[in-house]
Design an enzyme around this catalytic site. Structure first.
Site, mmCIF file in Angstrom:
data_model
loop_
_atom_site.group_PDB
_atom_site.id
_atom_site.type_symbol
_atom_site.label_atom_id
_atom_site.label_comp_id
_atom_site.label_asym_id
_atom_site.label_seq_id
_atom_site.Cartn_x
_atom_site.Cartn_y
_atom_site.Cartn_z
ATOM 1 N N ASP A 1 4.919 31.891 -36.852
ATOM 2 C CA ASP A 1 5.626 30.614 -36.719
ATOM 3 C C ASP A 1 6.506 30.611 -35.474
ATOM 4 O OD1 ASP A 1 4.509 29.802 -39.136
ATOM 5 O OD2 ASP A 1 6.260 30.396 -40.300
ATOM 6 N N ASP B 1 5.825 34.552 -45.504
ATOM 7 C CA ASP B 1 7.036 34.276 -44.724
ATOM 8 C C ASP B 1 8.126 35.240 -45.175
ATOM 9 O OD1 ASP B 1 5.933 32.114 -43.307
ATOM 10 O OD2 ASP B 1 6.413 30.713 -44.913
#
Length: 170
Positions: free
Chosen positions: A133, A117
């Site tokens: 995401d 991330d």
């Protein structure tokens, strides 16, 4: 299966592959340029790029891969059943985004045992996330909106295993 249906499924597959490649490229760049480095401010106090390795339920790789595969099969089935009519074209796009997001994060879990991330909204202290995401979340929200406010039960007959009953609604 009609030629138009095959064309839609080919476009779905091409879009999924392209989206996965883009997701994996952004994650690779995050590892190269952000890992072990301070956050990079894009918009001061609002948005920054900040490397994070997210590993929910460690040592559960098999579980996550199994869930992702089930989701992929369900969406694959639905994509083959979506009618060729124009009003359903958006469903191909949304389901392809969900598939690409699922596969993108599944690749990370298999490869690293965690998900890379790197996008962080500082102002609202939102959890750090990635491109996959975004694909999955935004498309799921739009899909939910369509199911609640746009499509009616008779529009979604193709999803049901009881198609005979839904054909009578047409």
């Amino acid at each position: 299966m009609s030629l138009k249906k095959k064309f839609f499924l080919f476009l779905d597959l091409a879009m999924i592959v392209g989206l996965i490649l883009f997701d994996q490229y952004t994650k690779q760049q995050a590892v190269i340029y952000l890992k072990d480095k301070p956050a990079y401010n894009l918009i001061n106090g609002i948005l920054e790029l900040n490397y994070a390795a997210f590993g929910m339920l460690p040592n559960q790789k098999v579980f996550f891969v199994f869930v992702a595969i089930v989701i992929l099969f369900v969406i694959g089935y639905v994509l083959t059943k979506v009618p060729d009519q124009k009003k359903y074209t958006i469903l191909h796009f949304l389901f392809s985004l969900i598939v690409a997001g699922s596969i993108g994060n599944m690749i990370d879990r298999v490869r690293y045992d965690y998900v890379v991330d790197f996008i962080y909204f500082v102002r609202i202290n939102f959890p750090i996330f990635n491109v996959a995401d975004i694909y999955a979340t935004v498309s799921a929200i739009v899909l939910l909106f369509l199911l609640l406010f746009v499509y009616k039960e008779k529009d979604l007959y193709f999803i049901s295993f009881k198609q005979k009953r839904y054909r009578e609604l047409k």
